[in-house]
Design a protein around this motif. Structure first.
Motif, PDB file in Angstrom:
ATOM      1  N   UNK A 287       0.840  -1.195   0.000  1.00 12.83           N
ATOM      2  CA  UNK A 287       0.000   0.000   0.000  1.00 12.83           C
ATOM      3  C   UNK A 287       0.884   1.256   0.000  1.00 12.83           C
ATOM      4  N   UNK A 288       2.082   1.151   0.543  1.00  9.94           N
ATOM      5  CA  UNK A 288       3.027   2.268   0.506  1.00  9.94           C
ATOM      6  C   UNK A 288       3.410   2.585  -0.938  1.00  9.94           C
ATOM      7  N   UNK A 289       3.730   1.546  -1.699  1.00 11.03           N
ATOM      8  CA  UNK A 289       4.094   1.746  -3.107  1.00 11.03           C
ATOM      9  C   UNK A 289       2.903   2.281  -3.898  1.00 11.03           C
ATOM     10  N   UNK A 290       1.724   1.752  -3.616  1.00 14.65           N
ATOM     11  CA  UNK A 290       0.523   2.205  -4.327  1.00 14.65           C
ATOM     12  C   UNK A 290       0.277   3.689  -4.065  1.00 14.65           C
ATOM     13  N   UNK A 291       0.420   4.121  -2.798  1.00 20.43           N
ATOM     14  CA  UNK A 291       0.214   5.532  -2.507  1.00 20.43           C
ATOM     15  C   UNK A 291       1.297   6.389  -3.155  1.00 20.43           C
ATOM     16  N   UNK A 292       2.514   5.919  -3.132  1.00 19.84           N
ATOM     17  CA  UNK A 292       3.611   6.680  -3.749  1.00 19.84           C
ATOM     18  C   UNK A 292       3.304   6.948  -5.221  1.00 19.84           C
ATOM     19  N   UNK A 293       2.743   5.961  -5.902  1.00 21.97           N
ATOM     20  CA  UNK A 293       2.400   6.127  -7.314  1.00 21.97           C
ATOM     21  C   UNK A 293       1.199   7.069  -7.483  1.00 21.97           C
ATOM     22  N   UNK A 311      -6.139  -1.468   1.438  1.00 20.94           N
ATOM     23  CA  UNK A 311      -5.397  -2.226   2.425  1.00 20.94           C
ATOM     24  C   UNK A 311      -5.267  -1.387   3.696  1.00 20.94           C
ATOM     25  N   UNK A 312      -4.966  -2.041   4.811  1.00 20.92           N
ATOM     26  CA  UNK A 312      -4.764  -1.332   6.078  1.00 20.92           C
ATOM     27  C   UNK A 312      -3.590  -0.363   5.938  1.00 20.92           C
ATOM     28  N   UNK A 313      -3.751   0.846   6.464  1.00 19.26           N
ATOM     29  CA  UNK A 313      -2.700   1.856   6.427  1.00 19.26           C
ATOM     30  C   UNK A 313      -1.703   1.581   7.550  1.00 19.26           C
ATOM     31  N   UNK A 314      -0.442   1.398   7.174  1.00 17.25           N
ATOM     32  CA  UNK A 314       0.608   1.149   8.162  1.00 17.25           C
ATOM     33  C   UNK A 314       1.342   2.444   8.503  1.00 17.25           C
ATOM     34  N   UNK A 315       2.307   2.341   9.397  1.00 15.96           N
ATOM     35  CA  UNK A 315       3.009   3.522   9.862  1.00 15.96           C
ATOM     36  C   UNK A 315       3.775   4.246   8.772  1.00 15.96           C
ATOM     37  N   UNK A 316       4.499   3.494   7.927  1.00 14.03           N
ATOM     38  CA  UNK A 316       5.286   4.125   6.859  1.00 14.03           C
ATOM     39  C   UNK A 316       4.379   4.872   5.884  1.00 14.03           C
ATOM     40  N   UNK A 317       3.273   4.255   5.528  1.00 14.22           N
ATOM     41  CA  UNK A 317       2.345   4.913   4.603  1.00 14.22           C
ATOM     42  C   UNK A 317       1.728   6.142   5.261  1.00 14.22           C
ATOM     43  N   UNK A 318       1.381   6.018   6.545  1.00 12.52           N
ATOM     44  CA  UNK A 318       0.803   7.151   7.270  1.00 12.52           C
ATOM     45  C   UNK A 318       1.772   8.331   7.316  1.00 12.52           C
ATOM     46  N   UNK A 319       3.042   8.028   7.512  1.00 14.26           N
ATOM     47  CA  UNK A 319       4.047   9.101   7.561  1.00 14.26           C
ATOM     48  C   UNK A 319       4.091   9.849   6.236  1.00 14.26           C
ATOM     49  N   UNK A 320       4.010   9.101   5.136  1.00 14.64           N
ATOM     50  CA  UNK A 320       4.034   9.746   3.818  1.00 14.64           C
ATOM     51  C   UNK A 320       2.738  10.515   3.564  1.00 14.64           C
TER      52      UNK A 320
END
Length: 515
Positions: A287-293, A311-320
């Motif tokens: 989900x981090x890669x998906x949001x980055x795109x 997908x569930x939002x994790x810490x790394x994705x939340x930070x971004x």
């Protein structure tokens, strides 16, 4: 007038014992039926059985108990009509001043996954709606309560003056007719679907208010948020708000649009929406890669937008996510680390949607659109393309990677306002042209937005090309493959242009207009 007799029969027992105890303490005589009567008696509240009023036993498993002149005369008699008074006296009938009824749980019954048709029919209330309608019609003299939230108001007014105020009775009567209309609408909808007639000669819908909104699309417009009685899980109306201020009218529209798009994907996906159009869509291994795109697709437009993830939002994705201003983030969940990061932003709304199904798993429902003086109704556009159904119409077939990007773009373009063009590359949108009066105009916007990213990208069009000019523009921008419905009388012109520039083009045979 003074309230002396009440008829109480409820399936929702919330607050009924305390309500009836206070009525009894004020000298009100209580008539009751079935389970309600048993409950009140058990709690030590004096109760008169309905059979003692009618002089007739409850029969046919309780189907016939309140459908009796002794009940409905007491409800419908006009108290200042001398002839009515005489008939009541001659027949030895008593007035009923207060009715407290709610109905068999039909909605809860048909919501059960294993419900049978017979169970559904058995939970259609007949006596309850009849009593409610009689009392509501005669609200000049009779108080009628269908909602436990009104118990306190009724008790307070009886305590202060012996009866309720006429304005209160009018308001409660209006609520009753809304309630019975909604109940009947739900039954008719169920039976229409059972009999295979989802678009009948009369189309009645019912919704329950979730909340009043501050205003509508603009501050001078009133608005409210409603939900269907049996709304599916994984939808905006069932989402749980974890943080942030109330949703606005525009928030709700945009959030729903984002949710519908992200449901198209089974792989990790993120969608950013502005004004009900996607400004960035990305898929990835995480989900981090998906949001980055999705962010990289249009870093300008995503600011102040709505983001939906599948997908569930994790810490790394939340930070971004926290690096920019966003109105709303919707996801099937948030880790505690993600919540700790995102809730530091006071105004962001966080919505937990619960588990999301994919678009092709959803039952096709109906979309109702209001028009001046009426409405139009259609099935939801949940069509999913089968790659095997694609028709290659050019000399060159798309490569495996091009086909993957074409299918990605096709999932997105169906949710873009028509006329719509979407450019895709590397599992993300790189250009979106939405809501234009002509297709070449939509393509121009998408290509200008993509800039250098259009080279090697693919193009998805929600409807056919009426002529070859859009393909000319696409070729000059470096686009290598196109997906479109086909079906224009000038398809051969577009195919000729595509072949001239070595563009691979496939037809879907399906159009996705969205207005």
């Amino acid at each position: 007038m003074v309230i002396k007799r009440a008829l109480v029969s409820v399936s929702d027992k919330r607050g009924i014992v305390d309500f009836c105890r206070e009525l009894s303490n004020m000298g009100v005589e209580i008539i009751s039926t079935g389970g309600t009567s048993s409950l009140l008696s058990k709690e030590g509240i004096p109760v008169i059985g309905i059979s003692d009023v009618t002089g007739f036993p409850e029969i046919m498993d309780g189907r016939v108990k309140t459908l009796h002149p002794a009940v409905h005369s007491g409800l419908l008699a006009v108290r200042d009509n001398e002839e009515h008074q005489r008939q009541m006296k001659d027949l030895g009938l008593g007035y009923i001043d207060l009715v407290v009824v709610n109905l068999y749980p039909f909605a809860e019954t048909i919501a059960k996954p294993d419900v049978t048709y017979e169970d559904a029919i058995e939970n259609i209330d007949i006596g309850g709606p009849t009593m409610l309608r009689s009392a509501a019609k005669n609200h000049a003299f009779v108080t009628v309560v269908v909602d436990a939230d009104d118990y306190r108001t009724v008790l307070d007014e009886i305590r202060s003056g012996g009866d309720t105020e006429l304005d209160t009775r009018k308001r409660l009567a209006a609520k009753v007719f809304r309630h019975t209309a909604a109940y009947d609408a739900l039954i008719s909808d169920y039976l229409s679907n059972v009999t295979g007639d989802p678009l009948p000669e009369r189309f009645t819908v019912t919704y329950e208010k979730i909340q009043d909104l501050r205003y509508g699309e603009n501050p001078h417009q009133q608005a409210a948020f409603y939900r269907k009685p049996l709304a599916a899980e994984g939808t905006l109306v069932t989402a749980k708000q974890l943080h942030g201020k109330e949703l606005s009218y525009n928030n709700i529209n945009d959030a729903n649009a984002a949710l519908q798009i992200v449901k198209e994907f089974t792989e990790p996906a993120v969608v950013a929406v502005k004004h009900m159009n996607p400004c960035g869509v990305g898929i990835g291994a995480s989900i981090y890669e998906a949001y980055s795109k999705a962010y990289a697709a249009d870093p300008t437009s995503i600011f102040g937008g709505i983001v939906a993830a599948n997908r569930i939002i994790d810490g790394d994705t939340a930070a971004k996510l926290s690096e920019i201003f966003l109105e709303i983030i919707l996801a099937p969940g948030f880790t505690q680390e993600a919540l700790d990061i995102l809730t530091k932003k006071k105004n962001i709304r966080l919505l937990d949607t619960g588990e999301l199904d994919s678009a092709h798993d959803r039952t096709s429902q109906f979309v109702v659109t209001s028009i001046d003086g009426g409405m139009i109704v259609q099935q939801s556009d949940v069509h999913a393309i089968d790659p095997a159904d694609l028709q290659v119409v050019t000399d060159r077939a798309p490569s495996e990677e091009e086909l993957k990007q074409l299918l990605f773009g096709w999932k997105v373009v169906k949710h873009v306002k028509s006329n719509a063009i979407v450019l895709a590359a590397d599992n993300m949108t790189v250009g979106v042209g939405a809501g234009q009066m002509n297709r070449v105009g939509a393509a121009k916007i998408a290509i200008e937005q993509a800039g250098e990213k259009s080279k090697g990208a693919v193009l998805a069009s929600d409807a056919f090309f009426p002529m070859g000019d859009t393909l000319e523009m696409a070729a000059k921008a470096g686009i290598t493959a196109v997906i479109q419905p086909g079906g224009s009388i000038k398809d051969e012109e577009s195919i000729k242009v595509a072949n001239q520039y070595g563009i691979a083009m496939v037809f879907t045979g399906v159009r996705h207009f969205k207005h």
